[in-house]
Scaffold this motif. Structure first.
Motif, PDB file in Angstrom:
ATOM      1  N   GLY A 161     -48.587 -22.954  30.129  1.00  0.00           N
ATOM      2  CA  GLY A 161     -49.115 -21.404  30.079  1.00  0.00           C
ATOM      3  C   GLY A 161     -48.447 -20.743  28.955  1.00  0.00           C
ATOM      4  O   GLY A 161     -49.047 -19.761  28.329  1.00  0.00           O
ATOM      5  N   LEU A 162     -47.386 -21.075  28.217  1.00  0.00           N
ATOM      6  CA  LEU A 162     -46.875 -20.465  26.991  1.00  0.00           C
ATOM      7  C   LEU A 162     -47.810 -20.790  25.852  1.00  0.00           C
ATOM      8  O   LEU A 162     -47.741 -19.764  24.915  1.00  0.00           O
ATOM      9  CB  LEU A 162     -45.632 -21.116  26.827  1.00  0.00           C
ATOM     10  CG  LEU A 162     -44.513 -20.864  28.074  1.00  0.00           C
ATOM     11  CD1 LEU A 162     -43.036 -21.249  27.486  1.00  0.00           C
ATOM     12  CD2 LEU A 162     -44.295 -19.287  28.196  1.00  0.00           C
ATOM     13  N   ASP A 163     -48.550 -21.968  25.858  1.00  0.00           N
ATOM     14  CA  ASP A 163     -49.266 -21.933  24.623  1.00  0.00           C
ATOM     15  C   ASP A 163     -50.052 -23.124  24.772  1.00  0.00           C
ATOM     16  O   ASP A 163     -49.832 -24.323  24.460  1.00  0.00           O
ATOM     17  CB  ASP A 163     -48.244 -22.404  23.507  1.00  0.00           C
ATOM     18  CG  ASP A 163     -49.187 -22.307  22.124  1.00  0.00           C
ATOM     19  OD1 ASP A 163     -50.472 -22.428  22.136  1.00  0.00           O
ATOM     20  OD2 ASP A 163     -48.515 -22.059  20.936  1.00  0.00           O
ATOM     21  N   PRO A 164     -51.359 -22.887  25.371  1.00  0.00           N
ATOM     22  CA  PRO A 164     -52.211 -23.877  25.658  1.00  0.00           C
ATOM     23  C   PRO A 164     -52.291 -24.837  24.562  1.00  0.00           C
ATOM     24  O   PRO A 164     -53.180 -26.102  24.722  1.00  0.00           O
ATOM     25  CB  PRO A 164     -53.703 -23.392  26.235  1.00  0.00           C
ATOM     26  CG  PRO A 164     -52.933 -22.240  26.749  1.00  0.00           C
ATOM     27  CD  PRO A 164     -51.875 -21.683  25.885  1.00  0.00           C
ATOM     28  N   GLU A 165     -52.254 -24.490  23.307  1.00  0.00           N
ATOM     29  CA  GLU A 165     -52.843 -25.248  21.905  1.00  0.00           C
ATOM     30  C   GLU A 165     -51.390 -26.271  21.677  1.00  0.00           C
ATOM     31  O   GLU A 165     -51.853 -26.957  20.786  1.00  0.00           O
ATOM     32  CB  GLU A 165     -53.268 -24.360  20.760  1.00  0.00           C
ATOM     33  CG  GLU A 165     -54.637 -23.675  21.190  1.00  0.00           C
ATOM     34  CD  GLU A 165     -55.493 -24.715  21.223  1.00  0.00           C
ATOM     35  OE1 GLU A 165     -55.597 -25.735  20.559  1.00  0.00           O
ATOM     36  OE2 GLU A 165     -56.509 -24.543  22.035  1.00  0.00           O
ATOM     37  N   HIS A 222     -53.428 -22.508  31.817  1.00  0.00           N
ATOM     38  CA  HIS A 222     -54.449 -21.873  31.282  1.00  0.00           C
ATOM     39  C   HIS A 222     -55.567 -22.986  30.517  1.00  0.00           C
ATOM     40  O   HIS A 222     -55.234 -23.519  29.588  1.00  0.00           O
ATOM     41  CB  HIS A 222     -54.139 -20.606  30.392  1.00  0.00           C
ATOM     42  CG  HIS A 222     -53.237 -19.778  30.981  1.00  0.00           C
ATOM     43  ND1 HIS A 222     -53.967 -18.862  31.772  1.00  0.00           N
ATOM     44  CD2 HIS A 222     -51.966 -19.255  30.786  1.00  0.00           C
ATOM     45  CE1 HIS A 222     -52.966 -18.034  32.308  1.00  0.00           C
ATOM     46  NE2 HIS A 222     -51.892 -18.423  31.704  1.00  0.00           N
ATOM     47  N   THR A 223     -56.735 -22.970  30.988  1.00  0.00           N
ATOM     48  CA  THR A 223     -57.449 -24.016  30.563  1.00  0.00           C
ATOM     49  C   THR A 223     -58.909 -23.712  30.929  1.00  0.00           C
ATOM     50  O   THR A 223     -59.354 -22.790  31.612  1.00  0.00           O
ATOM     51  CB  THR A 223     -57.132 -25.396  30.816  1.00  0.00           C
ATOM     52  OG1 THR A 223     -57.946 -26.309  29.667  1.00  0.00           O
ATOM     53  CG2 THR A 223     -57.410 -25.894  32.405  1.00  0.00           C
ATOM     54  N   GLU A 224     -59.853 -24.533  30.398  1.00  0.00           N
ATOM     55  CA  GLU A 224     -61.213 -24.394  30.771  1.00  0.00           C
ATOM     56  C   GLU A 224     -61.766 -26.056  30.943  1.00  0.00           C
ATOM     57  O   GLU A 224     -61.153 -26.825  30.469  1.00  0.00           O
ATOM     58  CB  GLU A 224     -62.223 -23.884  29.784  1.00  0.00           C
ATOM     59  CG  GLU A 224     -61.678 -24.122  28.496  1.00  0.00           C
ATOM     60  CD  GLU A 224     -62.631 -23.507  27.296  1.00  0.00           C
ATOM     61  OE1 GLU A 224     -63.710 -22.709  27.643  1.00  0.00           O
ATOM     62  OE2 GLU A 224     -62.335 -23.849  26.260  1.00  0.00           O
ATOM     63  N   PRO A 225     -62.908 -26.196  31.816  1.00  0.00           N
ATOM     64  CA  PRO A 225     -63.235 -27.609  32.077  1.00  0.00           C
ATOM     65  C   PRO A 225     -63.404 -28.475  30.931  1.00  0.00           C
ATOM     66  O   PRO A 225     -63.208 -29.578  31.037  1.00  0.00           O
ATOM     67  CB  PRO A 225     -64.505 -27.335  32.833  1.00  0.00           C
ATOM     68  CG  PRO A 225     -64.464 -25.885  33.653  1.00  0.00           C
ATOM     69  CD  PRO A 225     -63.714 -25.293  32.582  1.00  0.00           C
ATOM     70  N   ARG A 267     -44.774 -25.491  17.576  1.00  0.00           N
ATOM     71  CA  ARG A 267     -45.716 -24.777  16.488  1.00  0.00           C
ATOM     72  C   ARG A 267     -45.023 -24.813  15.185  1.00  0.00           C
ATOM     73  O   ARG A 267     -45.592 -25.029  14.204  1.00  0.00           O
ATOM     74  CB  ARG A 267     -45.413 -23.046  17.048  1.00  0.00           C
ATOM     75  CG  ARG A 267     -46.092 -22.732  18.207  1.00  0.00           C
ATOM     76  CD  ARG A 267     -45.991 -21.429  18.412  1.00  0.00           C
ATOM     77  NE  ARG A 267     -46.677 -20.947  19.647  1.00  0.00           N
ATOM     78  CZ  ARG A 267     -46.107 -19.900  20.431  1.00  0.00           C
ATOM     79  NH1 ARG A 267     -44.988 -19.405  20.025  1.00  0.00           N
ATOM     80  NH2 ARG A 267     -46.784 -19.473  21.466  1.00  0.00           N
ATOM     81  N   ARG A 316     -61.648 -28.833  28.365  1.00  0.00           N
ATOM     82  CA  ARG A 316     -60.381 -29.153  27.822  1.00  0.00           C
ATOM     83  C   ARG A 316     -59.530 -30.227  28.846  1.00  0.00           C
ATOM     84  O   ARG A 316     -58.561 -30.582  28.613  1.00  0.00           O
ATOM     85  CB  ARG A 316     -59.257 -28.088  27.804  1.00  0.00           C
ATOM     86  CG  ARG A 316     -59.646 -26.877  26.981  1.00  0.00           C
ATOM     87  CD  ARG A 316     -59.986 -27.191  25.510  1.00  0.00           C
ATOM     88  NE  ARG A 316     -60.354 -26.012  24.713  1.00  0.00           N
ATOM     89  CZ  ARG A 316     -59.532 -24.988  24.234  1.00  0.00           C
ATOM     90  NH1 ARG A 316     -58.389 -25.304  24.310  1.00  0.00           N
ATOM     91  NH2 ARG A 316     -60.108 -23.897  23.761  1.00  0.00           N
ATOM     92  N   GLU A 348     -59.462 -24.064  38.170  1.00  0.00           N
ATOM     93  CA  GLU A 348     -59.207 -23.073  39.405  1.00  0.00           C
ATOM     94  C   GLU A 348     -57.792 -23.316  39.964  1.00  0.00           C
ATOM     95  O   GLU A 348     -56.862 -22.299  39.800  1.00  0.00           O
ATOM     96  CB  GLU A 348     -60.204 -22.959  40.333  1.00  0.00           C
ATOM     97  CG  GLU A 348     -60.324 -21.691  40.905  1.00  0.00           C
ATOM     98  CD  GLU A 348     -59.417 -21.799  42.160  1.00  0.00           C
ATOM     99  OE1 GLU A 348     -58.684 -20.897  42.577  1.00  0.00           O
ATOM    100  OE2 GLU A 348     -59.339 -22.916  42.851  1.00  0.00           O
TER     101      GLU A 348
END
Lengths: 493, 493
Positions: B310-314, B185-188, B283, B190, B176
């Motif tokens: 934020g541009l590319d979380p991967e 941009h992520t989730e817990p 990339r 990761r 958060e």
């Protein structure tokens, strides 16, 4: 959801296969993938999982990897198994939809969906795994008192860059405590604080302070061996007998790692003659003894034997932590070093790297010097002694043929089992929600000593109120007394 | 004490030589040996030390090693130096007799004599070293509130074996917070909690998750390069220009480590076009960008630029810690990972290895979600902005020829110096008790970009009340405006 999809073993295998791309498909990865599949709803409650053999073939992993993953997830409550009817997804695991993040086209501002692990209280029903103290007994209020005092009294410099050796307040308190409780002879400048025993091993071997080959006990923690292997250290197993590790078998190794106070996991202390013999060997060879004093404070039948380190502080590296005495959550351990290693260990640790929380270090210093640590250890010693006695009594009643080996000490006991019964007993235990390990788990793969079978029972792990039920469940899964040619329990496949 | 012994440079060299046996005689070992010699009384107050050159020759080390060790010990208050009269042991350092532990014949029960480092308050008089926040500003009472609440509300399982990813409460709070404050941009699932940025680097490269060659900025922290070198990773320097790192120079490297928000130490942000260019490169090459967001919250002239992640979380691994925002003493950091790295990082971390204090993790989770973190960062932003303004104003008055480079951000500034003056200015500063670093300290040894000279001034480090005096002392040691052929300050030998 398409029922034919859910029930097709091939589809489950294929689905997991996609999840498990990458070179390291091991037990842990498989467990995570299965958990995710259950959590996300891709494996619905009640779904029958493929047999070990076919999933193993689909994924290109060993059958035991699948068997172990199933057993672990049964113990955690994700899966349910009944002999004869295979393994199914447990009923009542709430599926949590997981946002798919697989491509960079994923929605940028999608809502946060935490993946939070299994729902609380979904561990094994009875946790008898070794390695952790009773988590319900953490001395919260005494610890908070020490933490508050430490935080309030700390000089400002505490919040600046730290000494890589750790806070001097803690090293002073440890010097005093270890001398008194463990017979360790040292001074604060020889102590390096770290985040636990594994960290100490990494610093010594990963950091180039020591090199292999390293002699180890033929039974010990697999993850220590794995850590050493990853650091490029060859480990050479020393057989164990009734006097402990056979240190007369030591040869050209540069170091030996021992658990002299209470061999882990088999439970005997190192005999007096061998304690001095190993120090003599180290002196003669220019080698070093690593003393893993993981549960040295917990001896129930007598005062604990002092540390081997006391025999020659220049030849022994003494390592301990609060992981057994307080909690692994505190992440504090220490190395007591011969002078010649101090600089190299600090260099391996890295400039400005305290690693362990400085506030916790100060709190532990206060906890030690205020007597709270002694009080807590005394209380836990009493509790664990009581549990061990209850275990022995329960076995005497319900399984008199199962022997508890080792001295009355520590947080675990080894239950010797009849030949050929260990593996099936561990699995039967998992089906009943009893999590514990078999002795085979701890055996060095290269040792030539005869394999004994047994269970390693962590009697400290359950909370006090749950211990009785755990004991009952344990007794319920022990193999019956073996008579000649008695049939062995069948493997569930 | 024999005065002729004390004053004989050869004897001092021989004595230190004995102390310094071993393969790694470096700056740190020499500093320790000299400190010990002063503390033990072997070097009496007032004793004149040998010139750099002769001690370096005696010990077989580089002259700069000796010069740096002297400068450090002057800054710490152990030694005193005056231009023209050499370096002497400072008056008034109380010698502490050290028990000799060299042989196993040492008395077993000799009294404990802690070696406690220099007496308190004996750091540099003015500490302007970069890297740490104002230690006097640690929010003790708000932190204690969070810690108490966390400890009281923690379920018992907190004190058991931990999730190697770190506590989920903290990973949720970070998800958060980082989204809101840094555009991450992520989730817990990761996020992996670790004990700081250096730990993150060790896990990624020492643990075999990523391999070199790794592109790095031509200026950066030497101890990160050293850590990578020790892990067998070749670093390739990227030159810096007014738009930040020249990412168009990226080629076949597998990863690039950047400080996009505020280049460390030179102070510029990575230009917008380069932010997207580096992600495109990653990339196209299947490579990964490591984003070191060490001070991203501290921007004074505008809202901070969001994370490149934020541009590319991967394609980006985002790394941060509380070392600048709260204190390095807390030892908490985090990695935000692309999904494909999570399992490997956890495997590198080790089963059951939480590393960071679990109680501190819970405390930080509460600190973040209760708003205390935001309040603290806001307060510190105001304080550091004020300090930076005072620095700029002081220079405008006392040294208008010295330019402050970089954007108004972070906890440090770079003062550009005339060519040929950096080294002597750093030394002159040390003599005046002002500890700071020159830009050369941060330069990648293999870069071909033109060397700029300058001072890296950590304006966050001193406590509030001492900042004015530190600024005055700093202005007092800056080189005078250089006119053609002006004589350079002489080196003290």
């Amino acid at each position: 959801m398409d029922e034919s999809w859910v029930n097709s073993a091939e589809r489950i295998g294929a689905d997991l296969h996609l999840e498990l791309s990458g070179p390291r498909v091991g037990r842990a990865a498989l467990i995570r993938a299965l958990r995710d599949a259950v959590r996300s709803g891709r494996l619905a409650p009640g779904t029958r999982l493929p047999p070990y053999r076919s999933l193993a073939a689909d994924l290109g992993v060993a059958r035991n990897t699948v068997a172990d993953a199933y057993a672990e997830l049964v113990a955690e409550g994700w899966l349910a198994a009944r002999q004869g009817s295979g393994t199914r997804v447990a009923m009542g695991v709430p599926p949590t939809p997981l946002r798919q993040w697989g491509s960079s086209e994923a929605p940028r501002h999608a809502g946060r969906v935490p993946r939070t692990g299994p729902p609380r209280a979904r561990g094994p029903r009875h946790d008898l795994r070794q390695g952790t103290p009773d988590a319900s007994a953490f001395p919260r209020s005494a610890w908070l008192t020490s933490y508050r005092r430490a935080l309030q009294q700390a000089p400002n410099e505490v919040f600046g860059p730290g000494d890589p050796a750790g806070r001097v307040e803690l090293r002073e308190a440890l010097t005093e405590y270890l001398a008194r409780a463990r017979g360790v002879h040292t001074e604060p400048c020889r102590i390096v604080v770290c985040s636990g025993f594994a960290h100490a091993l990494r610093l010594l071997f990963g950091g180039g302070v020591l090199r292999g080959p390293l002699a180890v006990e033929a039974y010990g923690l697999g993850f220590h061996r794995e850590l050493l292997r990853a650091a490029g250290v060859r480990t050479v197993p020393l057989p164990l007998d009734e006097h402990g590790a056979c240190v007369d078998r030591l040869g050209r190794e540069r170091a030996v790692l021992l658990t002299p106070a209470h061999q882990f996991p088999t439970g005997g202390p190192l005999a007096a003659g061998r304690r001095s013999a190993v120090v003599d060997w180290a002196r003669a060879r220019g080698a070093v003894v690593l003393e893993d004093d993981y549960d040295g404070e917990f001896r129930y039948d007598r005062k604990p034997v002092g540390a081997v380190q006391g025999l020659d502080p220049e030849r022994v590296i003494f390592m301990g932590s609060v992981s057994k005495s307080l909690s692994p959550a505190v992440r504090l351990g220490w190395m007591v070093l011969p002078e010649r290693y101090v600089d190299d260990v600090l260099a391996a640790k890295g400039e400005r790297e305290a690693w362990a929380s400085v506030l916790d270090q100060l709190s532990l210093a206060d906890f030690l010097s205020s007597g709270s640590y002694d009080r807590h250890v005394r209380r836990m010693r009493q509790r664990y002694r009581g549990r061990r006695n209850r275990l022995v009594a329960a076995l005497a009643t319900h399984a008199p043929h199962v022997e508890v080996s080792g001295v009355a000490a520590g947080l675990h006991a080894v239950l010797r089992l009849p030949p050929g019964t260990e593996r099936s007993t561990v699995k039967a235990a998992a089906w009943q929600g009893v999590a514990l390990d078999g002795l085979a788990e701890f055996r060095h793969p290269e040792t030539d000593m005869p394999a004994g079978e047994g269970l390693v029972v962590g009697y400290a792990t359950p909370p006090e109120h749950a211990y009785g039920a755990a004991l009952d469940a344990l007794c319920g899964v022990l193999p019956p007394q073996v008579t000649a040619c008695a049939p062995q329990p069948r493997s569930p496949e």
